[in-house]
Design a protein around this motif. Structure first.
Motif, short mmCIF file in Angstrom:
data_model
loop_
_atom_site.label_atom_id
_atom_site.label_comp_id
_atom_site.label_asym_id
_atom_site.label_seq_id
_atom_site.Cartn_x
_atom_site.Cartn_y
_atom_site.Cartn_z
N SER A 220 -52.83 8.84 42.38
CA SER A 220 -53.85 7.81 41.43
C SER A 220 -53.99 6.86 42.61
N ALA A 221 -53.39 6.53 43.83
CA ALA A 221 -54.00 5.63 44.74
C ALA A 221 -55.03 6.11 45.63
N GLY A 222 -55.32 7.61 45.30
CA GLY A 222 -56.51 8.10 46.16
C GLY A 222 -56.37 9.53 46.75
N THR A 223 -57.04 9.91 47.85
CA THR A 223 -56.79 11.15 48.37
C THR A 223 -56.48 10.97 49.95
N VAL A 224 -55.45 11.71 50.39
CA VAL A 224 -54.98 11.65 51.82
C VAL A 224 -55.14 12.95 52.34
N GLN A 225 -55.84 13.28 53.64
CA GLN A 225 -56.19 14.44 54.18
C GLN A 225 -55.09 14.34 55.38
N ALA A 226 -54.02 15.22 55.00
CA ALA A 226 -52.62 15.02 55.94
C ALA A 226 -53.18 16.01 57.01
N LEU A 227 -53.63 17.11 56.97
CA LEU A 227 -53.91 18.13 57.81
C LEU A 227 -55.28 18.73 57.69
N ASP A 228 -56.06 18.62 58.82
CA ASP A 228 -57.52 19.12 58.88
C ASP A 228 -57.86 20.16 59.86
N ALA A 229 -58.15 21.31 59.52
CA ALA A 229 -58.73 22.27 60.41
C ALA A 229 -57.88 22.66 61.64
N ILE A 230 -56.48 22.93 61.29
CA ILE A 230 -55.54 23.29 62.35
C ILE A 230 -55.59 24.86 62.48
N SER A 231 -55.88 25.19 63.74
CA SER A 231 -55.76 26.62 64.04
C SER A 231 -54.93 26.79 65.31
N LEU A 232 -54.01 27.33 65.36
CA LEU A 232 -53.20 27.70 66.51
C LEU A 232 -52.25 28.67 66.54
N VAL B 52 -46.01 32.72 64.56
CA VAL B 52 -46.60 31.93 63.71
C VAL B 52 -47.92 31.58 64.07
N ALA B 53 -48.91 31.96 62.96
CA ALA B 53 -50.36 31.38 63.04
C ALA B 53 -50.93 30.79 62.07
N PHE B 54 -51.72 29.69 62.56
CA PHE B 54 -52.28 28.72 61.64
C PHE B 54 -53.92 29.09 61.65
N ARG B 55 -54.72 29.27 60.45
CA ARG B 55 -55.81 29.69 60.55
C ARG B 55 -56.73 28.52 60.00
N ASP B 56 -57.27 27.60 60.41
CA ASP B 56 -58.20 26.57 59.76
C ASP B 56 -57.40 25.96 58.53
N VAL B 57 -56.05 25.54 58.71
CA VAL B 57 -55.23 25.13 57.60
C VAL B 57 -55.48 23.49 57.40
N ALA B 58 -55.82 23.11 56.39
CA ALA B 58 -56.05 21.97 55.70
C ALA B 58 -54.83 21.67 54.52
N LYS B 59 -54.57 20.25 54.40
CA LYS B 59 -53.62 19.93 53.39
C LYS B 59 -54.18 18.65 52.91
N THR B 60 -54.46 18.28 51.56
CA THR B 60 -54.82 17.13 50.83
C THR B 60 -53.89 16.92 49.87
N TYR B 61 -53.58 15.50 49.92
CA TYR B 61 -52.51 15.09 48.92
C TYR B 61 -53.49 14.06 48.08
N ARG B 62 -53.14 14.20 46.55
CA ARG B 62 -54.10 13.52 45.68
C ARG B 62 -53.18 12.78 44.74
#
Length: 393
Positions: free
Chosen positions: A55-67, A43-53
């Protein structure tokens, strides 16, 4: 049970998986090979990001995950609540779609898979859940059989496969039992058997031991380790318990607010944590100063007879391990062991010892005893002083 488990392993090794998946026998050893094909389960992650949006706003759950996760390894993901552990785990079988970046399984970008390709991917990836997710109206055997029924495997083949799996997890006598009659550990063993039903190359564990008592947790971790070693399946687990990582994982990722805080071999991360989040997670495993001794501790040497309290730290590096006679000889005085503990992680001795040293040998700086061939510890801290009028023990 040991002989039954061994038999089940041999039977399991011959599983060819779903229709269309062919496994060859290893005629040199006379043992069929499902164990995941060599090199499968990477398994490889390449600069993975995940944002949840919302009505309450935006949450950055994952940011720049590479491994990268090596095939056939046990990879632990740990972090505090909200660190992004579950989000990262669920991108591996695309239960979560990254907002950006790539997740590759055996070199294939799973974000490019068609619906049919995604179905095939998920049959190659088993998943175990914290709260078991068993169907209460179905027996143990029926719960284990579910993935095979969905995949269209013939009934006779399902029955044989279920029997093999229940033997593997030590529940061969519980096939007709309903989940309500099982203990928590037994329920999780059913979950493990169900996750292995389709002969996966990767096994995802979502807080698989969090609902279990310590003894049962240990037995489930032993089972997972045995499956990993015997079948070569890549195991990826998330947890908030460093003790779980210490017991089973080869590599560990520490997540903090969706970013990589630390990544490396378990013994290295445990032995010399660099990030505050890692140190906080490790704190419950540390052998700190006992309360009764802490109350008597003074920052400066008191008048009259006293002992100096030292903390000797071991990081698992350079083959350096606690050697009490050598410590006493090096310090040049009588040394009393007060508290502490040393674990062996992947063959490396790590931990702390608290010792009391006669005041005549006390000094403010012990750095010279942590360097070179004469080192007695990787780190020596002066914690304080205790008057001899109250015997520290």
């Amino acid at each position: 049970m040991a002989s039954n488990t061994l038999t089940a392993r041999r039977m399991f090794a011959g599983w060819g998986g779903l229709p269309g998946r062919v496994q060859a026998a290893d005629t040199r050893r006379g043992t069929p090979t499902h164990a995941a094909p060599r090199g499968a389960g990477a398994v490889a992650f390449r600069d993975v990001a995940k944002t949840y949006r919302s009505s309450a706003g935006t949450v950055q759950a994952l940011d720049a995950i590479s491994l990268e996760i090596a095939p056939g390894s046990i990879f632990g993901i740990i972090g505090r609540s909200g660190a992004g552990k579950s989000s990262l785990l669920r991108t591996i079988n695309r239960l979560e779609q990254p907002t950006s970046g790539q997740v590759l399984v055996d070199g294939v970008d799973i974000g490019t898979l068609s619906e049919a390709g995604l179905v095939q991917l998920r049959r190659r990836i088993g998943m175990i859940f914290q709260h078991f997710n068993l169907l209460s109206a179905k027996t143990v055997a029926e719960n284990v059989a579910l993935p095979l029924k969905v995949a269209g495997v013939p009934a006779a083949q399902i029955a044989a496969r279920v029997q093999e799996l229940l033997l593997l997890v030590g529940l061969q006598d519980k096939a007709d039992t309903y989940p309500s009659r099982l203990s928590g550990g037994q329920k999780q063993r059913v979950g493990v058997a169900r996750a292995l039903a389709t002969g996966p190359e990767i096994l995802l564990c979502d807080e698989a031991t969090s609902a279990l008592d310590p003894e049962t947790t240990h037995s489930i971790l032993q089972l997972l380790r045995d499956i990993n070693r015997t079948l070569g399946i890549t195991v990826v687990l998330i947890t908030h318990e460093m003790s779980v990582i210490r017991e089973i994982a080869d590599q560990v990722l520490v997540l903090e607010q969706g970013r990589i805080a630390e990544l490396g071999a378990v013994w290295q991360v445990f032995g010399n944590p660099q990030h505050a989040a890692t140190r906080a997670l490790l704190a419950p495993l540390q052998h700190g100063l006992p309360d009764d001794l802490q109350q008597r501790l003074q920052a400066l040497p008191p008048a009259g007879a006293y002992t100096q309290i030292l903390q000797l730290g071991y990081r698992g590096e350079d083959g350096l391990e606690p050697d009490l006679p050598r410590i006493a000889q090096a310090l040049g005085a009588r040394v009393r062991l007060l508290h502490g503990g040393v674990d062996r992680i992947q063959g490396h001795a790590q931990g702390q010892l608290l010792v009391a040293l006669e005041g005549a040998a006390a000094r403010a700086d012990w750095t010279s005893f942590t360097q070179g061939r004469e080192a007695i510890a990787h780190e020596i801290k002066v914690l304080g002083y205790v008057a001899e009028s109250v015997h520290p023990h």
